[in-house]
Design a protein around this motif. Structure first.
Motif, PDB file in Angstrom:
ATOM      1  N   TRP A 268       0.829  -1.207   0.000  1.00  0.00           N
ATOM      2  CA  TRP A 268       0.000   0.000   0.000  1.00  0.00           C
ATOM      3  C   TRP A 268       0.865   1.259   0.000  1.00  0.00           C
ATOM      4  O   TRP A 268       0.544   2.232  -0.676  1.00  0.00           O
ATOM      5  N   ALA A 269       1.963   1.230   0.765  1.00  0.00           N
ATOM      6  CA  ALA A 269       2.853   2.388   0.828  1.00  0.00           C
ATOM      7  C   ALA A 269       3.497   2.653  -0.538  1.00  0.00           C
ATOM      8  O   ALA A 269       3.588   3.807  -0.982  1.00  0.00           O
TER       9      ALA A 269
ATOM     10  N   TYR B 161       2.963   5.979  -3.013  1.00  0.00           N
ATOM     11  CA  TYR B 161       4.082   6.756  -3.562  1.00  0.00           C
ATOM     12  C   TYR B 161       3.996   6.836  -5.081  1.00  0.00           C
ATOM     13  O   TYR B 161       4.124   7.930  -5.665  1.00  0.00           O
ATOM     14  N   VAL B 162       3.769   5.699  -5.713  1.00  0.00           N
ATOM     15  CA  VAL B 162       3.690   5.664  -7.179  1.00  0.00           C
ATOM     16  C   VAL B 162       2.535   6.518  -7.673  1.00  0.00           C
ATOM     17  O   VAL B 162       2.666   7.275  -8.641  1.00  0.00           O
ATOM     18  N   ASP B 163       1.383   6.431  -7.014  1.00  0.00           N
ATOM     19  CA  ASP B 163       0.226   7.233  -7.419  1.00  0.00           C
ATOM     20  C   ASP B 163       0.500   8.728  -7.279  1.00  0.00           C
ATOM     21  O   ASP B 163       0.068   9.529  -8.117  1.00  0.00           O
ATOM     22  N   PHE B 164       1.224   9.101  -6.216  1.00  0.00           N
ATOM     23  CA  PHE B 164       1.552  10.519  -6.031  1.00  0.00           C
ATOM     24  C   PHE B 164       2.477  11.007  -7.139  1.00  0.00           C
ATOM     25  O   PHE B 164       2.264  12.092  -7.712  1.00  0.00           O
TER      26      PHE B 164
ATOM     27  N   ASN C  54      11.181  11.233  -8.971  1.00  0.00           N
ATOM     28  CA  ASN C  54      10.189  11.099 -10.029  1.00  0.00           C
ATOM     29  C   ASN C  54      10.414   9.821 -10.834  1.00  0.00           C
ATOM     30  O   ASN C  54       9.476   9.044 -11.086  1.00  0.00           O
ATOM     31  N   ALA C  55      11.672   9.587 -11.238  1.00  0.00           N
ATOM     32  CA  ALA C  55      11.983   8.391 -12.016  1.00  0.00           C
ATOM     33  C   ALA C  55      11.691   7.122 -11.225  1.00  0.00           C
ATOM     34  O   ALA C  55      11.223   6.117 -11.786  1.00  0.00           O
ATOM     35  N   ALA C  56      11.945   7.158  -9.916  1.00  0.00           N
ATOM     36  CA  ALA C  56      11.730   5.972  -9.073  1.00  0.00           C
ATOM     37  C   ALA C  56      10.281   5.513  -9.115  1.00  0.00           C
ATOM     38  O   ALA C  56      10.004   4.305  -9.128  1.00  0.00           O
ATOM     39  N   GLY C  57       9.345   6.464  -9.139  1.00  0.00           N
ATOM     40  CA  GLY C  57       7.932   6.089  -9.176  1.00  0.00           C
ATOM     41  C   GLY C  57       7.576   5.337 -10.444  1.00  0.00           C
ATOM     42  O   GLY C  57       6.824   4.353 -10.400  1.00  0.00           O
ATOM     43  N   PHE C  58       8.121   5.766 -11.561  1.00  0.00           N
ATOM     44  CA  PHE C  58       7.814   5.098 -12.825  1.00  0.00           C
ATOM     45  C   PHE C  58       8.576   3.779 -12.962  1.00  0.00           C
ATOM     46  O   PHE C  58       8.045   2.793 -13.489  1.00  0.00           O
ATOM     47  N   ILE C  59       9.819   3.757 -12.503  1.00  0.00           N
ATOM     48  CA  ILE C  59      10.608   2.529 -12.600  1.00  0.00           C
ATOM     49  C   ILE C  59      10.028   1.447 -11.693  1.00  0.00           C
ATOM     50  O   ILE C  59      10.075   0.251 -12.017  1.00  0.00           O
ATOM     51  N   ALA C  60       9.464   1.835 -10.561  1.00  0.00           N
ATOM     52  CA  ALA C  60       8.812   0.859  -9.682  1.00  0.00           C
ATOM     53  C   ALA C  60       7.707   0.127 -10.429  1.00  0.00           C
ATOM     54  O   ALA C  60       7.559  -1.101 -10.318  1.00  0.00           O
TER      55      ALA C  60
END
Length: 217
Positions: free
Chosen positions: A53-54, A58-61, A98-104
């Protein structure tokens, strides 16, 4: 209108200095993005629901807010809680987060695309969830993950132009400084576009080369 070739000749080395800063920032940001995004991607596959969920929050934000706002949050909002970052490192962290959210999401979808039967076969011989992930799912998802990850690097390079708003002397900011003195936006913006085009074309070529070198499972 006469094209000012003399100004272009003067601007080439000045813009090259800005491009060097862009490359440094994007390289560091991508290292941060790959490391953090990889961990978040694996976290999204965890059996711990709170962790999933966490990661999802983060990814949604990251996906739901503009990069420019994220840059402002890092540069202007963090000092409110006592964290003061120079422009360069604020840019690195903002782009990296920012990149981390998309790479996740890339990692999560890449691992999820591996045939489910292989995981079931591995469990039948006693492999743990971690062993299955590390020895079976991740190696097979690598070829799927690399192309969108390099595309994210390309997006990162283009997004780095937004760092000019916090006075990072990257490629776009260098061009703005030249325009402020010589009042020749057409020549300078055309030259900036050429710099970005050549940089991104090189990254695209490296992406295709790397994809060809990866093993086919």
């Amino acid at each position: 209108m006469n094209f000012d070739w003399a100004l272009v000749g003067k601007a080439v080395p000045l813009l090259a200095t800005g491009l060097l800063t862009t490359v440094k920032i994007c390289s560091l940001a991508m290292l941060l993005g790959v490391a953090l995004g990889g961990l978040l991607g694996l976290g999204s596959l965890s059996r711990l629901a709170p962790l999933r969920w966490a990661v999802r929050a983060y990814v949604d934000f990251i996906r739901g807010t503009p990069l420019l706002i994220q840059i402002f949050l890092v540069y202007f909002a963090l000092p409110v809680i006592g964290i003061n970052l120079p422009e360069f490192w604020a840019g690195v962290i903002a782009l990296g987060l920012n990149a981390a959210g998309f790479i996740a999401e890339i990692v999560r979808s890449g691992v999820g695309a591996v045939e489910r039967g292989q995981s079931e076969a591995a469990r039948s011989i006693g492999m743990t969830h971690g062993q299955i992930l590390w020895h079976i799912l991740l190696p097979q998802s690598l070829r799927t993950v690399v192309p969108p990850t390099t595309n994210e690097l390309i997006t990162l390079v283009k997004g780095s132009a937004l760092l000019s708003v916090i006075s990072v002397y990257e490629l776009t900011r260098a061009g703005q400084a030249i325009i402020a003195v010589h009042f020749a936006p057409f020549e300078i913006f055309l030259l900036i576009a050429l710099y970005y085009y050549l940089t991104i074309s090189t990254l695209a070529w490296l992406s295709r080369w790397l994809e060809r070198k990866l093993p086919v499972w």
